[in-house]
Scaffold this motif. Sequence first.
Motif, PDB file in Angstrom:
ATOM      1  N   GLN B 102      27.525  24.650  49.546  1.00 16.27           N
ATOM      2  CA  GLN B 102      26.108  24.310  49.555  1.00 16.27           C
ATOM      3  C   GLN B 102      25.233  25.407  48.963  1.00 16.27           C
ATOM      4  O   GLN B 102      24.451  25.155  48.071  1.00 16.27           O
ATOM      5  CB  GLN B 102      25.688  24.033  51.000  1.00 16.27           C
ATOM      6  N   ASP B 103      25.384  26.626  49.511  1.00 18.95           N
ATOM      7  CA  ASP B 103      24.495  27.697  49.082  1.00 18.95           C
ATOM      8  C   ASP B 103      25.149  28.410  47.907  1.00 18.95           C
ATOM      9  O   ASP B 103      26.151  29.089  48.070  1.00 18.95           O
ATOM     10  CB  ASP B 103      24.267  28.655  50.254  1.00 18.95           C
ATOM     11  N   ALA B 188      20.309  23.005  47.762  1.00 16.33           N
ATOM     12  CA  ALA B 188      19.601  24.282  47.733  1.00 16.33           C
ATOM     13  C   ALA B 188      18.934  24.519  46.380  1.00 16.33           C
ATOM     14  O   ALA B 188      18.423  25.605  46.125  1.00 16.33           O
ATOM     15  CB  ALA B 188      20.564  25.419  48.045  1.00 16.33           C
TER      16      ALA B 188
END
Lengths: 308, 345
Positions: B102-103, B188
């Motif tokens: 995700q990040d 993100a």
Amino acid sequence: MVIEQAKMQSLASRMVEHEVKGRSPWADARKRFVRNKAAMAGLVILILVALFALFGAHFAAWSNEELDYNVMGQVRELGMPSIASGHYFGTDDLGRDVYARTVQGTGISLMVGIVGAAIAVIVGTLYGATAGYVGGRTDQIMMRTVDILMSIPYMFVLILLLVIFGRSIGMLFLGIGLISWLDMSRIVRGQTLTLKNREYIEAARATGVPSWKIVLRHIVPNLLGVVAVYATLLVPLMILTESFISFLGLGVQEPLTSWGALISEGAGTMNYGTLWQLAFPLFFFCITLFGFFFVGDGLRDALDPKDR
Amino acid sequence: MTKPLLDVKDLRVTFHIRRDGDMPWALPRQLRAVGGVDFALKPGETLGIVGESGSGKSTLARALIGLAPATGRAEWIDGADLIGMTPRQMLKYRADIQMVFQDPLASLNPRMTVGQIIAEPLTTHHPGLKRDEVKTRVKEMMEKVGLLPNQINRYPHEFSGGQCQRIGIARALIVEPKLIICDEPVSALDVSIQAQVINLLIKLQKELGLALIFIAHDLAVVKHISDRVLVMYLGKVMEIASSDDLYANPQHPYTQALLSAVPIPDPVLEAEKSVVPLVGDLPSPMNPPSGCVFRTRCPRAQSACAEQVPALMGEGHQVACHFPGPLTEAEIAAVAAREARPVPA
């Protein structure tokens, strides 16, 4: 507008072909460190002290073993620091050259500090990182062991060790090494716990990198900032410990000497007007401690991730 | 019918939670993050997984690559069961299943160069490769994902979020996997960068014939990329259908509520559309409701819903609901009225 197409194109392809050098987090930290004046001053002091320990003996007129029979008994009148007599820092009560003795003591004290800190860094980092990364019961057992070792009054044990196994410098290294890594392993474990659930560690685990490689490749390099700061602050601590032991008369034995032993001797004759016997070793002792503390402080500022 | 690349049956992930102060002999409490998920994924297919926060999407993904303790069956195309493998057995399959996180920045080690990061799966799975071979392949891969190969020696903090995600994708692709699990890969990122990264994923998928499991909570993104969509709620599958079918004709009340919450980029239509309000919060996975897990917030809940767990039924378009079908205006109005009053405990 006329732009030389061919030239621009070759420039563009050159730019793409040439591998750009990255700016690593270490390079950033180095830059910040160099900009820090106090830390740089500390570093210069430390380098000068180290050079003094390594090459100071070449400039000595007297060796550290020779006794100057001329000054014996009249140390206060004749043994004072002077260029002419070759005793740059004066002589001690036995007529030995304080300059040569200080060179020798500096070397030994620095060695004790650095070896002690190195043991702490290597053992403490690996121990703490393993405990933190593996976690669970292993972590419990490893950290409770550290707790138990920490609860033992180490000075008492160290003194016992030196008394039982004889006062040798090897024993001193062993004793200091045994206690110095405990704090380090705790700090490293705490840091590892915060790193362990980062996504890049997860990514490495997902792709099947073995655990020991994750610890060495992903965790330890990201800990090194904290470890470096703590290690620079640990060196003076080790020097202080050794000095204390030597001050008690249990540490480094004659004919070897260290700052602690020299300061102890100098302090013993303080009242007889031979202050140089205390002042010169003490001076080196103090500036070195200051140097390490300034460097440690500078490293902390340079490596602190909050600054980024 | 082709054999599925991955056939997941009754996958469960349960965490055992010990609270501070519990006696050592007290039984740990169970947190059921994923409670029996079934789906099949064909080679080259994209399966979107949607659901609100805490619905177990990421845990499902982590269970599939062996990062979360799971039970059940996840059969790979060669017949092996991915669940309960020893790490050594799993290693062979780890090259086939890669993950994008995700990040973008947090998933890259800040002390390693981009080249080292991308090469890591390659050197792990093919330890015999020579240094310059690795480098050539890393550079090829960087080019493929739209990064300049001359930036191989740079560090992650010198890249933007979108570029970092491209690095993450390059790292996943370098071992030529058959399946990539994307755990909210774009949430993100800025909207414009999201489009770039998603189109890159679609392009690479076509080129390399990858299967994707695409987890997101942005329904529009999922619609754009997925062939089929799986809707999760509190660790359970609510509905699986082909993307077009699900968006045009949602059967489960929860899916309808989710879809009605998607904003329409037209103020007139947006003002007129009917929103199915969801009352209350997601129940705790430590203490899930009996029967259908959605019944506490469902506008159509009846006593049968509390008694029996609805099975996932249907061919193609599968729904886990006792009373599937579009919600009527009256039902929506009833929920809206219920929301206005505090819910009786």
